[in-house]
Design a protein around this motif. Structure first.
Motif, PDB file in Angstrom:
ATOM      1  N   MET A 148      22.919 151.971 -19.588  1.00 42.48           N
ATOM      2  CA  MET A 148      22.822 150.575 -19.940  1.00 42.48           C
ATOM      3  C   MET A 148      21.481 150.284 -20.599  1.00 42.48           C
ATOM      4  O   MET A 148      20.452 150.824 -20.221  1.00 42.48           O
ATOM      5  N   GLU A 149      21.525 149.413 -21.631  1.00 35.10           N
ATOM      6  CA  GLU A 149      20.291 149.058 -22.323  1.00 35.10           C
ATOM      7  C   GLU A 149      19.402 148.229 -21.405  1.00 35.10           C
ATOM      8  O   GLU A 149      19.856 147.309 -20.729  1.00 35.10           O
ATOM      9  N   ARG A 150      18.112 148.568 -21.371  1.00 32.51           N
ATOM     10  CA  ARG A 150      17.174 147.863 -20.502  1.00 32.51           C
ATOM     11  C   ARG A 150      16.227 147.017 -21.336  1.00 32.51           C
ATOM     12  O   ARG A 150      15.890 147.352 -22.470  1.00 32.51           O
ATOM     13  N   GLY A 151      15.774 145.927 -20.754  1.00 33.00           N
ATOM     14  CA  GLY A 151      14.785 145.093 -21.409  1.00 33.00           C
ATOM     15  C   GLY A 151      13.402 145.698 -21.256  1.00 33.00           C
ATOM     16  O   GLY A 151      13.204 146.698 -20.570  1.00 33.00           O
ATOM     17  N   ASN A 152      12.422 145.101 -21.906  1.00 33.00           N
ATOM     18  CA  ASN A 152      11.034 145.530 -21.752  1.00 33.00           C
ATOM     19  C   ASN A 152      10.117 144.383 -22.154  1.00 33.00           C
ATOM     20  O   ASN A 152      10.526 143.458 -22.851  1.00 33.00           O
ATOM     21  N   PHE A 153       8.877 144.467 -21.690  1.00 30.11           N
ATOM     22  CA  PHE A 153       7.899 143.452 -22.061  1.00 30.11           C
ATOM     23  C   PHE A 153       7.481 143.661 -23.510  1.00 30.11           C
ATOM     24  O   PHE A 153       7.385 144.790 -23.984  1.00 30.11           O
ATOM     25  N   GLY A 154       7.192 142.553 -24.185  1.00 21.86           N
ATOM     26  CA  GLY A 154       6.884 142.637 -25.602  1.00 21.86           C
ATOM     27  C   GLY A 154       5.414 142.751 -25.929  1.00 21.86           C
ATOM     28  O   GLY A 154       5.060 143.026 -27.080  1.00 21.86           O
ATOM     29  N   SER A 155       4.539 142.506 -24.957  1.00 19.11           N
ATOM     30  CA  SER A 155       3.105 142.533 -25.237  1.00 19.11           C
ATOM     31  C   SER A 155       2.332 142.871 -23.975  1.00 19.11           C
ATOM     32  O   SER A 155       2.833 142.720 -22.863  1.00 19.11           O
ATOM     33  N   ARG A 156       1.080 143.322 -24.166  1.00 14.07           N
ATOM     34  CA  ARG A 156       0.229 143.637 -23.015  1.00 14.07           C
ATOM     35  C   ARG A 156      -0.093 142.368 -22.231  1.00 14.07           C
ATOM     36  O   ARG A 156      -0.164 142.383 -21.004  1.00 14.07           O
ATOM     37  N   LEU A 157      -0.277 141.241 -22.960  1.00 13.43           N
ATOM     38  CA  LEU A 157      -0.526 139.965 -22.290  1.00 13.43           C
ATOM     39  C   LEU A 157       0.649 139.587 -21.407  1.00 13.43           C
ATOM     40  O   LEU A 157       0.470 139.112 -20.282  1.00 13.43           O
ATOM     41  N   GLY A 158       1.865 139.805 -21.926  1.00  8.55           N
ATOM     42  CA  GLY A 158       3.055 139.506 -21.143  1.00  8.55           C
ATOM     43  C   GLY A 158       3.123 140.333 -19.871  1.00  8.55           C
ATOM     44  O   GLY A 158       3.494 139.827 -18.800  1.00  8.55           O
ATOM     45  N   ILE A 159       2.747 141.603 -19.963  1.00  7.89           N
ATOM     46  CA  ILE A 159       2.737 142.495 -18.797  1.00  7.89           C
ATOM     47  C   ILE A 159       1.765 141.974 -17.736  1.00  7.89           C
ATOM     48  O   ILE A 159       2.119 141.840 -16.561  1.00  7.89           O
ATOM     49  N   VAL A 160       0.553 141.655 -18.168  1.00  8.97           N
ATOM     50  CA  VAL A 160      -0.487 141.219 -17.226  1.00  8.97           C
ATOM     51  C   VAL A 160      -0.116 139.884 -16.588  1.00  8.97           C
ATOM     52  O   VAL A 160      -0.196 139.724 -15.359  1.00  8.97           O
ATOM     53  N   LEU A 161       0.332 138.912 -17.391  1.00 14.54           N
ATOM     54  CA  LEU A 161       0.638 137.590 -16.853  1.00 14.54           C
ATOM     55  C   LEU A 161       1.862 137.615 -15.947  1.00 14.54           C
ATOM     56  O   LEU A 161       1.879 136.963 -14.894  1.00 14.54           O
ATOM     57  N   ALA A 162       2.897 138.362 -16.335  1.00 15.90           N
ATOM     58  CA  ALA A 162       4.103 138.430 -15.506  1.00 15.90           C
ATOM     59  C   ALA A 162       3.816 139.120 -14.185  1.00 15.90           C
ATOM     60  O   ALA A 162       4.230 138.648 -13.111  1.00 15.90           O
ATOM     61  N   THR A 163       3.106 140.232 -14.227  1.00 12.82           N
ATOM     62  CA  THR A 163       2.824 140.976 -13.006  1.00 12.82           C
ATOM     63  C   THR A 163       1.809 140.237 -12.139  1.00 12.82           C
ATOM     64  O   THR A 163       1.919 140.232 -10.912  1.00 12.82           O
ATOM     65  N   ALA A 164       0.824 139.596 -12.776  1.00 12.24           N
ATOM     66  CA  ALA A 164      -0.115 138.769 -12.007  1.00 12.24           C
ATOM     67  C   ALA A 164       0.621 137.605 -11.370  1.00 12.24           C
ATOM     68  O   ALA A 164       0.336 137.220 -10.226  1.00 12.24           O
ATOM     69  N   GLY A 165       1.604 137.056 -12.081  1.00 11.52           N
ATOM     70  CA  GLY A 165       2.397 135.960 -11.530  1.00 11.52           C
ATOM     71  C   GLY A 165       3.158 136.372 -10.298  1.00 11.52           C
ATOM     72  O   GLY A 165       3.364 135.568  -9.378  1.00 11.52           O
ATOM     73  N   SER A 166       3.581 137.639 -10.251  1.00  7.15           N
ATOM     74  CA  SER A 166       4.296 138.118  -9.067  1.00  7.15           C
ATOM     75  C   SER A 166       3.377 138.165  -7.857  1.00  7.15           C
ATOM     76  O   SER A 166       3.805 137.990  -6.716  1.00  7.15           O
ATOM     77  N   ALA A 167       2.083 138.405  -8.116  1.00  6.02           N
ATOM     78  CA  ALA A 167       1.107 138.476  -7.025  1.00  6.02           C
ATOM     79  C   ALA A 167       0.591 137.098  -6.637  1.00  6.02           C
ATOM     80  O   ALA A 167       0.385 136.804  -5.460  1.00  6.02           O
ATOM     81  N   VAL A 168       0.375 136.248  -7.656  1.00  8.71           N
ATOM     82  CA  VAL A 168      -0.153 134.908  -7.391  1.00  8.71           C
ATOM     83  C   VAL A 168       0.962 134.019  -6.849  1.00  8.71           C
ATOM     84  O   VAL A 168       2.020 133.889  -7.456  1.00  8.71           O
ATOM     85  N   GLY A 169       0.731 133.423  -5.711  1.00 11.45           N
ATOM     86  CA  GLY A 169       1.734 132.549  -5.110  1.00 11.45           C
ATOM     87  C   GLY A 169       1.094 131.602  -4.129  1.00 11.45           C
ATOM     88  O   GLY A 169      -0.114 131.361  -4.151  1.00 11.45           O
ATOM     89  N   LEU A 170       1.909 131.065  -3.237  1.00 13.49           N
ATOM     90  CA  LEU A 170       1.412 130.102  -2.263  1.00 13.49           C
ATOM     91  C   LEU A 170       0.348 130.717  -1.362  1.00 13.49           C
ATOM     92  O   LEU A 170      -0.538 130.021  -0.869  1.00 13.49           O
ATOM     93  N   GLY A 171       0.428 132.038  -1.146  1.00 11.84           N
ATOM     94  CA  GLY A 171      -0.559 132.695  -0.297  1.00 11.84           C
ATOM     95  C   GLY A 171      -1.968 132.574  -0.840  1.00 11.84           C
ATOM     96  O   GLY A 171      -2.931 132.460  -0.080  1.00 11.84           O
ATOM     97  N   ASN A 172      -2.120 132.578  -2.183  1.00 11.26           N
ATOM     98  CA  ASN A 172      -3.442 132.419  -2.785  1.00 11.26           C
ATOM     99  C   ASN A 172      -3.985 131.010  -2.578  1.00 11.26           C
ATOM    100  O   ASN A 172      -5.165 130.815  -2.348  1.00 11.26           O
ATOM    101  N   VAL A 173      -3.078 130.024  -2.675  1.00 16.80           N
ATOM    102  CA  VAL A 173      -3.510 128.629  -2.698  1.00 16.80           C
ATOM    103  C   VAL A 173      -3.821 128.093  -1.307  1.00 16.80           C
ATOM    104  O   VAL A 173      -4.728 127.305  -1.131  1.00 16.80           O
ATOM    105  N   TRP A 174      -3.037 128.515  -0.292  1.00 14.74           N
ATOM    106  CA  TRP A 174      -3.322 127.976   1.037  1.00 14.74           C
ATOM    107  C   TRP A 174      -3.720 129.037   2.054  1.00 14.74           C
ATOM    108  O   TRP A 174      -4.577 128.807   2.909  1.00 14.74           O
TER     109      TRP A 174
END
Length: 451
Positions: A2-28
Motif C-alpha cells: 500500500m502507498e504510504r504518505g510522508n512529510f513534505g518538509s523538515r519543518l513539517g517533521i519537527v512541528l508535527a513530532t514536537a506537537g505529539s510531545a507538546v500537550g496539556l502536560g507541558n502547560v499544567w
C-alpha cells in the motif's frame, strides 16, 4: 504494498513530532511539579533527564520507525530476527487508543472552558469556580459529548493524510500555540508582584532536591516526550532517508522544554501576584487558574477576560496536537494491517476511542463504573502512565541497544555515515543500553513503591 504518505518538509517533521510531545502536560503538569519540587532546581534536573533519557529514547523510536517504513506493530516485528518484538508495537497501539479515549475527555473540558470563558461563566469566587467544575465534570451528558466532538475534530484532520492533514495542521497549530503562549507570558510577567513568581521559577532551591524529586523529573521528561506510545515510531515511518534523526530529536526536545518553561512563566507570575502557590496539581487549570486570572487582572477586567479566553484556546490547541498524533498511530495500524483505505481505518479508531471516552466521562463521580477501586478515567490514566508507557519504552531500548544489528542502528543514526552525528554514536549506544533502561526501571520501581 500500500502507498504510504510522508512529510513534505523538515519543518513539517519537527512541528508535527514536537506537537505529539507538546500537550496539556507541558502547560499544567510541568508548572505544578516545578512548584512542588524546588523551582529551577527541578528544571535543571528535568533538562539533564531530557538529554540523557529523552533524546536517546526518541532517537531509538525514530530508528525503528524509519528503518521499517510501516506501522508500529509491523515496524518492531521487522526490526529484529524475532517477530515477537512486534508485540512492543501492538502494546504501543493499544496504549495510544486508551490514552486518546480518556485524554479526549480532558480535551473536551478545555473546549467547554473556552466557551464558558468567552460567555463569562467563569466569573465568581474560588468556591463558585470549584463548584462549577465539579458540577460540569460529573454531568452525564455534556462532557461525554464534548469528548466525542474533540475526537471527531481530530478524525477530520487525520483522514486528510500525512502531508495535507497532520503536517498542514501542525504548521498552523504549533505557531498559534507559541504566539498565544507568548502573549499570556508577557501579560502575566507585567503584573504587580510578578517578579516573585519569576524569581521562584528561575532561582533553584536545592534544599528540596532528593531522590524523589529526581525521579519526578525523570518521569516528567519521559512522559512529556511521548516515549513508549509508538507515536514517535509511527511518525518516523514517514521520515525521508535524508532526515537527521539526532538533530531532529534535539530540536523537538528543545521545543518541548521551551514550551514547558514558558508555561511556567505564564502561570507563576500571575499566581504569585495574587498570593497563590501554583502547586495544586491537576485542579490547577480548571479550578485555581480561572480565579487567579480574575484576581490578577482585576484592575482591568476586560484584559482578564481576554487572557482567560486565550489561555483555554492555548489548552485546546495543545490538546489537539497530541490527539492528532495518538489517532495516527491506530489509523496507520488499521490502514496497513487490515488493508483498508485510510478513511475507514480512521473511523474504526474514532468509534473505539469515542466509546472509551464516553465511559471514562460517565465514570467520574459514578461508583458503578470502577476498576479496582478507581473510576474508569483514573484507571486508564494509571495503567497507561504507570505500566504501559514505561514498559514500551524499556523494551524499545533493550531491542535497539542489545538485540538489533549494531551496523543497522549505526547506519540509521548516522544517515549512512553522511551526518555529523556519527561522532555521538558510541555515547548514544551507551545511553540506550544502560542509562535509559536504568532510568525507566527507577521510574517503575518508584511508581510501585519499591523505592
Amino acid at each position: 504494498m500500500m502507498e504510504r504518505g510522508n512529510f513534505g518538509s523538515r519543518l513539517g517533521i519537527v512541528l508535527a513530532t514536537a506537537g505529539s510531545a507538546v500537550g496539556l502536560g507541558n502547560v499544567w503538569r510541568f508548572p505544578y511539579m516545578t512548584g512542588q519540587n524546588g523551582g529551577a532546581a527541578f528544571i535543571i534536573l528535568y533538562l539533564v533527564c531530557i538529554l540523557l533519557l529523552g533524546i536517546p529514547g526518541m532517537v531509538s523510536e525514530f530508528i525503528v520507525g524509519r528503518h521499517s517504513q510501516t506501522n508500529a506493530a509491523r515496524a518492531y516485528g521487522s526490526f529484529s530476527r524475532s517477530k515477537s518484538w512486534g508485540l512492543i508495537g501492538i502494546l504501543g497501539v493499544i496504549t495510544s487508543i486508551i490514552i486518546l479515549g480518556f485524554y479526549a475527555v480532558v480535551a473536551g473540558w478545555c473546549l467547554h472552558y473556552l466557551g464558558a470563558s468567552a460567555i463569562g461563566q467563569l466569573k465568581g469566587d474560588a468556591s463558585y469556580v470549584q463548584n462549577y467544575f465539579q458540577t460540569f465534570s460529573c454531568d452525564p451528558v455534556k462532557p461525554a459529548i464534548l469528548g466525542v466532538v474533540f475526537i471527531l475534530i481530530t478524525h477530520f484532520i487525520i483522514i486528510r493524510g500525512v502531508r495535507n492533514g497532520i503536517e498542514r495542521a501542525s504548521k498552523l497549530l504549533m505557531p498559534l500555540l507559541l504566539i498565544l503562549l507568548l502573549i499570556i507570558v508577557i501579560a502575566s510577567c507585567s503584573l504587580p508582584g510578578a517578579l516573585k513568581g519569576i524569581d521562584f521559577l528561575l532561582k533553584p532551591d536545592f534544599s528540596k532536591v532528593n531522590s524523589k524529586v529526581f525521579l519526578e523529573a525523570l518521569g516528567q521528561a519521559f512522559f512529556s516526550l511521548s516515549l513508549g506510545t509508538a507515536c514517535l515510531c509511527t511518525y518516523a515511518s514517514y521520515f525521508s532517508r535524508q532526515t537527521k534523526l539526532l538533530y531532529s530529536a534535539t530540536q523537538i526536545a528543545l521545543i518541548d522544554f521551551l514550551i514547558a518553561l514558558m508555561s511556567g512563566l505564564m502561570i507563576f507570575p500571575a499566581a504569585f501576584s495574587v498570593g497563590v502557590q501554583p502547586d495544586s496539581g491537576p485542579s490547577l487549570i480548571f479550578i485555581t487558574l480561572p480565579n487567579v486570572f480574575q484576581q490578577a487582572f482585576s484592575f482591568m477586567p476586560t484584559l482578564g477576560y481576554v487572557i482567560s479566553i486565550l489561555f483555554y484556546a492555548l489548552l485546546v490547541f495543545a490538546a489537539l496536537t497530541s490527539t492528532i498524533s495518538m489517532h495516527e498511530i491506530g489509523t496507520a495500524f488499521f490502514h496497513e494491517e487490515l488493508r483498508i483505505n485510510r478513511s475507514k481505518a480512521a473511523w474504526i479508531l474514532t468509534v473505539v476511542c469515542s466509546v472509551i471516552a464516553i465511559f471514562c466521562s460517565l465514570s467520574i463521580g459514578n461508583p458503578d463504573i470502577q476498576i479496582w477501586g478507581r473510576s474508569l478515567m483514573d484507571f486508564c490514566d494509571y495503567v497507561t502512565a504507570q505500566v504501559m508507557l514505561p514498559t514500551g519504552a524499556l523494551l524499545t531500548s533493550i531491542l535497539v541497544g542489545w538485540f538489533a544489528s549494531k551496523k543497522m542502528v549505526r547506519e540509521e543514526f548516522t544517515n549512512w555515515e553522511t551526518s555529523n552525528s556519527k561522532s555521538y554514536f558510541n555515547f548514544y549506544m551507551f545511553c540506550v543500553r544502560y542509562i535509559v533502561p536504568v532510568g525507566i526501571l527507577l521510574i517503575l520501581m518508584n511508581q510501585f513503591g519499591i523505592i
